[in-house]
Design a protein around this motif. Structure first.
Motif, PDB file in Angstrom:
ATOM      1  N   ALA A 131      -2.543  15.961 -14.037  1.00 16.59           N
ATOM      2  CA  ALA A 131      -2.613  17.422 -14.042  1.00 16.59           C
ATOM      3  C   ALA A 131      -1.627  17.999 -15.054  1.00 16.59           C
ATOM      4  O   ALA A 131      -1.951  18.917 -15.819  1.00 16.59           O
ATOM      5  N   GLN A 132      -0.422  17.455 -15.057  1.00 18.07           N
ATOM      6  CA  GLN A 132       0.592  17.942 -15.990  1.00 18.07           C
ATOM      7  C   GLN A 132       0.195  17.682 -17.432  1.00 18.07           C
ATOM      8  O   GLN A 132       0.562  18.438 -18.333  1.00 18.07           O
ATOM      9  N   TYR A 133      -0.566  16.621 -17.655  1.00 13.63           N
ATOM     10  CA  TYR A 133      -1.062  16.348 -19.009  1.00 13.63           C
ATOM     11  C   TYR A 133      -1.928  17.503 -19.499  1.00 13.63           C
ATOM     12  O   TYR A 133      -1.794  17.969 -20.636  1.00 13.63           O
ATOM     13  N   GLU A 134      -2.836  17.975 -18.633  1.00 11.75           N
ATOM     14  CA  GLU A 134      -3.686  19.096 -19.010  1.00 11.75           C
ATOM     15  C   GLU A 134      -2.836  20.336 -19.296  1.00 11.75           C
ATOM     16  O   GLU A 134      -3.089  21.080 -20.259  1.00 11.75           O
ATOM     17  N   VAL A 135      -1.799  20.541 -18.489  1.00 13.52           N
ATOM     18  CA  VAL A 135      -0.915  21.687 -18.697  1.00 13.52           C
ATOM     19  C   VAL A 135      -0.120  21.521 -19.989  1.00 13.52           C
ATOM     20  O   VAL A 135       0.103  22.485 -20.727  1.00 13.52           O
ATOM     21  N   HIS A 136       0.294  20.299 -20.261  1.00 15.54           N
ATOM     22  CA  HIS A 136       1.031  20.020 -21.499  1.00 15.54           C
ATOM     23  C   HIS A 136       0.179  20.391 -22.718  1.00 15.54           C
ATOM     24  O   HIS A 136       0.673  21.024 -23.662  1.00 15.54           O
ATOM     25  N   VAL A 137      -1.099  20.028 -22.684  1.00 20.38           N
ATOM     26  CA  VAL A 137      -1.992  20.357 -23.795  1.00 20.38           C
ATOM     27  C   VAL A 137      -2.242  21.858 -23.851  1.00 20.38           C
ATOM     28  O   VAL A 137      -2.266  22.464 -24.932  1.00 20.38           O
ATOM     29  N   THR A 187      -9.099  23.444 -16.567  1.00 22.49           N
ATOM     30  CA  THR A 187      -9.357  22.057 -16.166  1.00 22.49           C
ATOM     31  C   THR A 187      -8.326  21.593 -15.147  1.00 22.49           C
ATOM     32  O   THR A 187      -8.664  20.958 -14.135  1.00 22.49           O
ATOM     33  N   ALA A 188      -7.065  21.897 -15.400  1.00 24.81           N
ATOM     34  CA  ALA A 188      -6.000  21.504 -14.466  1.00 24.81           C
ATOM     35  C   ALA A 188      -6.194  22.178 -13.114  1.00 24.81           C
ATOM     36  O   ALA A 188      -6.049  21.533 -12.061  1.00 24.81           O
ATOM     37  N   ILE A 189      -6.551  23.449 -13.124  1.00 31.11           N
ATOM     38  CA  ILE A 189      -6.735  24.187 -11.870  1.00 31.11           C
ATOM     39  C   ILE A 189      -7.937  23.669 -11.094  1.00 31.11           C
ATOM     40  O   ILE A 189      -7.902  23.538  -9.863  1.00 31.11           O
ATOM     41  N   ARG A 190      -9.009  23.356 -11.813  1.00 32.62           N
ATOM     42  CA  ARG A 190     -10.247  22.919 -11.164  1.00 32.62           C
ATOM     43  C   ARG A 190     -10.159  21.483 -10.640  1.00 32.62           C
ATOM     44  O   ARG A 190     -10.598  21.186  -9.522  1.00 32.62           O
ATOM     45  N   ASP A 191      -9.608  20.590 -11.442  1.00 28.67           N
ATOM     46  CA  ASP A 191      -9.660  19.164 -11.113  1.00 28.67           C
ATOM     47  C   ASP A 191      -8.476  18.657 -10.302  1.00 28.67           C
ATOM     48  O   ASP A 191      -8.562  17.604  -9.673  1.00 28.67           O
ATOM     49  N   TYR A 192      -7.363  19.372 -10.315  1.00 30.17           N
ATOM     50  CA  TYR A 192      -6.159  18.872  -9.651  1.00 30.17           C
ATOM     51  C   TYR A 192      -5.560  19.963  -8.768  1.00 30.17           C
ATOM     52  O   TYR A 192      -4.611  20.649  -9.149  1.00 30.17           O
ATOM     53  N   GLN A 193      -6.122  20.111  -7.602  1.00 33.06           N
ATOM     54  CA  GLN A 193      -5.662  21.145  -6.683  1.00 33.06           C
ATOM     55  C   GLN A 193      -4.441  20.653  -5.898  1.00 33.06           C
ATOM     56  O   GLN A 193      -4.247  19.461  -5.686  1.00 33.06           O
ATOM     57  N   ASN A 194      -3.648  21.602  -5.482  1.00 32.16           N
ATOM     58  CA  ASN A 194      -2.485  21.314  -4.628  1.00 32.16           C
ATOM     59  C   ASN A 194      -1.468  20.380  -5.277  1.00 32.16           C
ATOM     60  O   ASN A 194      -0.869  19.532  -4.610  1.00 32.16           O
ATOM     61  N   VAL A 195      -1.288  20.523  -6.579  1.00 32.54           N
ATOM     62  CA  VAL A 195      -0.234  19.778  -7.267  1.00 32.54           C
ATOM     63  C   VAL A 195       0.682  20.796  -7.950  1.00 32.54           C
ATOM     64  O   VAL A 195       0.249  21.903  -8.297  1.00 32.54           O
ATOM     65  N   SER A 218       0.803  -1.224   0.000  1.00 29.56           N
ATOM     66  CA  SER A 218       0.000   0.000   0.000  1.00 29.56           C
ATOM     67  C   SER A 218       0.833   1.269   0.000  1.00 29.56           C
ATOM     68  O   SER A 218       0.459   2.261  -0.639  1.00 29.56           O
ATOM     69  N   ASP A 219       1.941   1.290   0.726  1.00 26.47           N
ATOM     70  CA  ASP A 219       2.759   2.503   0.760  1.00 26.47           C
ATOM     71  C   ASP A 219       3.283   2.849  -0.632  1.00 26.47           C
ATOM     72  O   ASP A 219       3.246   4.015  -1.064  1.00 26.47           O
ATOM     73  N   ASP A 220       3.782   1.855  -1.330  1.00 31.71           N
ATOM     74  CA  ASP A 220       4.274   2.100  -2.685  1.00 31.71           C
ATOM     75  C   ASP A 220       3.138   2.521  -3.605  1.00 31.71           C
ATOM     76  O   ASP A 220       3.301   3.402  -4.451  1.00 31.71           O
ATOM     77  N   ALA A 221       1.968   1.899  -3.421  1.00 33.54           N
ATOM     78  CA  ALA A 221       0.809   2.253  -4.238  1.00 33.54           C
ATOM     79  C   ALA A 221       0.420   3.708  -4.020  1.00 33.54           C
ATOM     80  O   ALA A 221       0.070   4.422  -4.974  1.00 33.54           O
ATOM     81  N   ARG A 222       0.489   4.167  -2.776  1.00 30.08           N
ATOM     82  CA  ARG A 222       0.133   5.565  -2.492  1.00 30.08           C
ATOM     83  C   ARG A 222       1.086   6.528  -3.191  1.00 30.08           C
ATOM     84  O   ARG A 222       0.671   7.573  -3.708  1.00 30.08           O
ATOM     85  N   GLN A 223       2.365   6.203  -3.187  1.00 29.27           N
ATOM     86  CA  GLN A 223       3.331   7.058  -3.882  1.00 29.27           C
ATOM     87  C   GLN A 223       3.046   7.108  -5.378  1.00 29.27           C
ATOM     88  O   GLN A 223       3.112   8.174  -6.004  1.00 29.27           O
ATOM     89  N   ARG A 224       2.721   5.970  -5.946  1.00 27.39           N
ATOM     90  CA  ARG A 224       2.426   5.927  -7.375  1.00 27.39           C
ATOM     91  C   ARG A 224       1.126   6.668  -7.687  1.00 27.39           C
ATOM     92  O   ARG A 224       1.008   7.313  -8.736  1.00 27.39           O
ATOM     93  N   MET A 225       0.164   6.590  -6.790  1.00 23.75           N
ATOM     94  CA  MET A 225      -1.078   7.333  -6.975  1.00 23.75           C
ATOM     95  C   MET A 225      -0.812   8.830  -7.020  1.00 23.75           C
ATOM     96  O   MET A 225      -1.369   9.548  -7.859  1.00 23.75           O
ATOM     97  N   GLN A 226       0.060   9.308  -6.130  1.00 22.53           N
ATOM     98  CA  GLN A 226       0.388  10.728  -6.109  1.00 22.53           C
ATOM     99  C   GLN A 226       1.064  11.136  -7.401  1.00 22.53           C
ATOM    100  O   GLN A 226       0.784  12.197  -7.974  1.00 22.53           O
ATOM    101  N   TYR A 227       1.947  10.280  -7.871  1.00 22.45           N
ATOM    102  CA  TYR A 227       2.621  10.579  -9.133  1.00 22.45           C
ATOM    103  C   TYR A 227       1.631  10.614 -10.293  1.00 22.45           C
ATOM    104  O   TYR A 227       1.707  11.481 -11.168  1.00 22.45           O
TER     105      TYR A 227
END
Length: 263
Positions: free
Chosen positions: A177-183, A202-210, A162-171
């Motif tokens: 979010a970065q995908y939306e910024v890339h586009v 979309t990035a600002i609304r859907d992915y806060q605090n990243v 689970s710990d590793d899964a949580r890190q991957r989830m954050q990534y």
């Protein structure tokens, strides 16, 4: 044109059949115990010969059907398929496992491996060579990966995976979010400012605090400015400054470390 006698056809077919039978190799595992098959399969997998390990695990599934060893074989076959680059087959094996054995004590591993298969697919086999970030690739597998990891940490919060899964989830969240910024950056660079604004929002609304939200805000400010929308530009600038400071627009293009360097 010479005519072939129909009476010769059956004889020819029989001869061909016998020849085929005589060339058929015997199954070398026919007299092996399930334990020996498992040992051989593990040896092949450990040595990196995943193409040889998979059929052995498949044989073990049949020989040890209904036993914990068969379940183990199914999971290890999925892992071997994953390592061999057979994503579709690995996911199919894992889906079958979760349907047949919903109460298995290894369910946490099955979910983790399913998430890992999709996560690895997004990263790309040659991502470290091209420095192509996950955010610049197709996002469907990333979302599927996130869902598998989320189910894992929800159902099995204390699992060793689970710990590793949580890190991957954050990534993954950061990457989506970065995908939306890339586009948004792509549209902005081509003068499609309305489209850039939409993706940045979309990035600002859907992915806060990243981290990538800062760049989304910068693109928003610049796009409003390019369109002469001064009021909206100034409003966005105030939010940017209050959230990230007066120098928020500096270094937004700083190169991110690739995911492979984190492991």
């Amino acid at each position: 044109m010479p005519r072939i006698s129909l009476t010769l056809v059956p004889a020819v077919l029989i001869a061909a059949t016998l020849a085929g039978c005589s060339s058929t190799k015997d199954d070398p595992t026919a007299k092996w115990t399930p334990e020996r098959i498992y040992t051989e399969a593990r040896d092949e997998s450990s040595s990196g010969a995943y193409d040889k390990a998979v059929p052995l695990f498949e044989k073990l599934e049949g020989r040890a059907a209904g036993t914990p060893l068969a379940q183990q074989a199914q999971l290890e076959k999925a892992y071997a398929q994953y390592k061999a680059g057979e994503k579709v087959q690995a996911l199919a094996t894992l889906d079958r496992f979760t349907k047949l054995h919903p109460a298995s004590p290894a369910m946490d591993y099955a979910l983790y491996l399913k998430g890992l298969v999709n996560f690895n697919d997004n990263l790309g086999m040659f991502g470290w060579l091209t420095r192509q970030d996950l955010s610049e690739r197709d996002q469907k597998a990333a979302k599927d990966s996130f869902e598998s990891f989320r189910e894992l940490v929800t159902r099995f919060p204390d699992s060793k995976y689970s710990d590793d899964a949580r890190q991957r989830m954050q990534y993954i969240v950061n990457s989506l979010a970065q995908y939306e910024v890339h586009v948004a950056r792509y549209y902005y660079s081509r003068g499609a400012y309305v489209a850039a604004i939409a993706r940045a929002q979309t990035a600002i609304r859907d992915y806060q605090n990243v981290p990538s939200v800062r760049e989304a805000m910068v693109i928003l400010v610049k796009s409003y400015d390019a369109l002469g929308m001064t009021q909206l530009r100034d409003d966005a600038q105030r939010v940017l400054d209050s959230s990230y400071g007066a120098n928020a627009e500096q270094n937004v293009e700083k190169k991110k470390e690739s995911w492979w360097k984190l492991w």
